[in-house]
Design an enzyme around this catalytic site. Structure first.
Site, PDB file in Angstrom:
ATOM      1  N   SER A 220      22.524 -20.061  15.539  1.00 37.41           N
ATOM      2  CA  SER A 220      22.077 -20.439  14.269  1.00 37.41           C
ATOM      3  C   SER A 220      21.337 -19.424  13.608  1.00 37.41           C
ATOM      4  O   SER A 220      20.728 -18.508  14.316  1.00 37.41           O
ATOM      5  CB  SER A 220      21.440 -21.948  14.217  1.00 37.41           C
ATOM      6  OG  SER A 220      20.816 -22.018  13.070  1.00 37.41           O
ATOM      7  N   THR A 221      21.246 -19.238  12.305  1.00 37.83           N
ATOM      8  CA  THR A 221      20.215 -18.399  11.688  1.00 37.83           C
ATOM      9  C   THR A 221      18.946 -18.587  12.209  1.00 37.83           C
ATOM     10  O   THR A 221      17.897 -17.688  12.446  1.00 37.83           O
ATOM     11  CB  THR A 221      20.339 -18.495  10.259  1.00 37.83           C
ATOM     12  OG1 THR A 221      21.636 -17.912   9.710  1.00 37.83           O
ATOM     13  CG2 THR A 221      19.085 -17.886   9.600  1.00 37.83           C
TER      14      THR A 221
ATOM     15  N   THR B 147     -28.130   4.300   7.418  1.00 34.08           N
ATOM     16  CA  THR B 147     -27.960   2.873   7.204  1.00 34.08           C
ATOM     17  C   THR B 147     -28.249   2.580   5.776  1.00 34.08           C
ATOM     18  O   THR B 147     -29.217   2.828   5.170  1.00 34.08           O
ATOM     19  CB  THR B 147     -28.934   2.259   8.286  1.00 34.08           C
ATOM     20  OG1 THR B 147     -30.279   2.470   7.918  1.00 34.08           O
ATOM     21  CG2 THR B 147     -28.553   2.574   9.814  1.00 34.08           C
TER      22      THR B 147
ATOM     23  N   SER C  73      -7.111  18.158 -10.505  1.00 32.13           N
ATOM     24  CA  SER C  73      -7.209  17.654 -11.746  1.00 32.13           C
ATOM     25  C   SER C  73      -6.682  18.661 -12.833  1.00 32.13           C
ATOM     26  O   SER C  73      -6.273  19.713 -12.519  1.00 32.13           O
ATOM     27  CB  SER C  73      -8.903  17.918 -12.241  1.00 32.13           C
ATOM     28  OG  SER C  73      -8.914  17.390 -13.721  1.00 32.13           O
ATOM     29  N   SER C  74      -6.045  17.793 -13.859  1.00 35.99           N
ATOM     30  CA  SER C  74      -5.263  18.482 -14.905  1.00 35.99           C
ATOM     31  C   SER C  74      -6.132  19.079 -15.799  1.00 35.99           C
ATOM     32  O   SER C  74      -5.705  19.939 -16.762  1.00 35.99           O
ATOM     33  CB  SER C  74      -4.367  17.670 -15.403  1.00 35.99           C
ATOM     34  OG  SER C  74      -5.042  16.514 -16.178  1.00 35.99           O
TER      35      SER C  74
END
Length: 502
Positions: free
Chosen positions: A147-148, A194, A325-326
């Site tokens: 069965s499935t 910390t 970056s462009s």
């Protein structure tokens, strides 16, 4: 095209809903066709999950062998089913598994897709045309004793085991990359922090070793979760009672399946429970989330430690992988840690999906295993890819800004903590506050105030003293701490020259 050509381009198949034209060249059939029409959800077919296809073929082959031994299907039919499954296990016919990964029906469409592809390939091996189901049937023969509801979860467990092997290998590669860097940076002194504030000195090697240890712990947790996957319900059929199977079928099929997959598979003790319970998938998803959380934390650290370069911490340098970056010339971004962060976000979301799908199961079956499967596939495969790219494209090329790190240690008021055992907490506090106020170094101040001599200071500034347990001769602390700085260094005995705690 001629009318004859049009007729030959299709075959007619039927199910309980009626007849449909199926492309003659297709190995899938009418049940698969209906599924493609019903579930146009992601655009990703189950054929994109090679582990699941391999696992399904393993299950079908084991079932065919058991059914052959028990006389359920004829040996010649079993032989071609076994051969067709073997071909699929080796990567053939993947393009014929066209059902969407997200589907209703508890995975029935996936199971039927597999049954039809295997049946039609088996028919070819018998010298028959596709669709001649009176010779060999997708359900009567390929799906015999199944069965499935036992095939699909069994295949999902096996597929998960296959995928986890690769994830464990990728995690091991990343862990080893961190271990190599830990060894390389073992002598690089730096300040630990910390809450993003200076704490006490440590080595950069200690910092990187921590990342390796965290990965190692998660490798163990992942192996433990994988061990839960080897219990299968093959032979349970519809709800776990084993209806329509020979009494010997289930143990025999599981025995064959273990041999085929090489996995230590065992039959579930209670098949009704195993058919409806998805707890092992929840456990696995939770471990994947744990891995994702710790990987993301590690990548957060790498981005922070490399921040700047001029105006950030700039303690380490990540390999330059692409222009950042462009609009900002010269900018390079930490793109590899960033992509791993995003993988982690996805995995955490997938875990919620698995949790909700598991919770939504009702009575004797969980209908939502397809989304569990898809979520696990994405989490495992993307974590594998993330670990690999992080190891190869980032960690292996990290360098340390040694001089900057050492200067920060000398300048940090946190160094006063290392002097506590010798000059006492109150005196160390006053020194630290003065160092922050004046911008002068702690070392300079303790000498100026006469809290210790240069020999004692040199002894305390050694890396093995600053970064490991060390046995001091404790000073006698007076009942009332004087308000003025201590000036008589003779009142504070220096530590033994070479006495280091083991």
């Amino acid at each position: 095209m001629s009318n004859a050509g049009q007729i030959n381009a299709f075959r007619i198949e039927h199910d309980l809903l009626g007849e449909r034209d199926i492309p003659a060249a297709s190995y899938w059939g009418i049940h698969t066709l209906r599924a493609t029409e019903n579930f146009p959800i992601t655009g990703t077919p189950i054929g994109a999950q090679p582990d699941l296809l391999r696992a399904l073929a393993c299950v079908k082959q084991a079932a065919a062998r058991a059914n052959r031994d028990l006389g359920v299907i004829a040996p010649e039919r079993a032989a071609v089913i076994v051969q067709a499954c073997e071909e699929i296990m080796n990567g053939a016919l993947g393009d014929q598994f066209v059902v969407d990964v997200i589907q209703g029906g508890a995975g029935t469409s996936t199971n039927m897709n597999a049954n039809e592809v295997i049946a039609n390939r088996a028919l070819e091996l018998l010298g028959q045309e596709k669709g001649r189901y009176e010779v060999l049937h997708p359900i009567q023969d390929v799906n015999a004793s199944q069965s499935t509801n036992d095939v699909y979860p069994t295949a999902l467990r096996i597929a998960t085991c296959f995928a986890i092997e690769r994830l464990l290998a990728a995690m091991a590669e990343l862990r080893q990359a961190f271990e190599a860097k830990a060894h390389e940076f073992d002598d690089v002194l730096k300040m630990g922090r910390t809450q993003l504030q200076d704490a006490v000195p440590m080595t950069l090697g200690q910092e990187f070793l921590t990342y390796a240890v965290m990965l190692g712990e998660d490798e163990l947790r992942l192996s433990e979760a994988r061990a839960l996957m080897v219990e299968v319900n093959l032979g349970a059929t519809a709800i776990g009672t084993g209806i329509n199977t020979d009494p010997d079928y289930s143990p025999l099929a599981v025995k064959y399946l273990a041999e085929i997959t090489g996995l230590p598979l065992v039959r579930a003790a209670n098949m009704i429970e195993a058919t409806q319970d998805t707890g092992a998938f929840v456990q696995m998803s939770g471990v994947l989330k744990r891995i994702a959380c710790k990987l993301s934390k590690t990548c957060n650290d790498l981005r922070l430690l490399s921040s700047g370069p001029q105006s950030g911490l700039n303690e380490i340098n990540l390999p330059e992988r692409a222009a950042g970056s462009s609009i900002m010339p010269g900018k390079v971004n930490p793109i590899i840690p960033e992509v791993v962060n995003q993988i982690a976000f996805e995995v955490i979301g997938n875990d919620m999906t698995v949790t909700m799908a598991s919770e939504a199961g009702q009575l004797q079956l969980n209908a939502f295993e397809p989304i569990i499967a898809w979520s696990l596939v994405k989490s495992i495969s993307h974590l594998e890819a993330g670990c690999t790219t992080l190891a190869r494209n980032c960690v292996s090329g990290i360098t340390a800004n040694r001089e900057k790190l050492l200067e920060a240690v000398k300048r940090s008021a946190g160094l006063a903590t290392a002097f506590n055992p010798v000059i006492g907490y109150e005196a160390a506090t006053r020194v630290a506050r003065e160092a922050i106020r004046s911008g002068r170094s702690v070392s300079e101040l303790v000498l100026e105030l006469g809290l210790m001599d240069e020999a004692t200071l040199a002894q305390l500034l050694r890396p093995e003293v600053l970064t490991k347990p060390y046995r001091y001769v404790r000073p006698v602390v007076p009942d009332v701490v004087p308000a003025a700085p201590i000036n008589d260094s003779s009142e504070v005995p220096p530590p033994p020259p070479e006495e280091v705690a083991h």
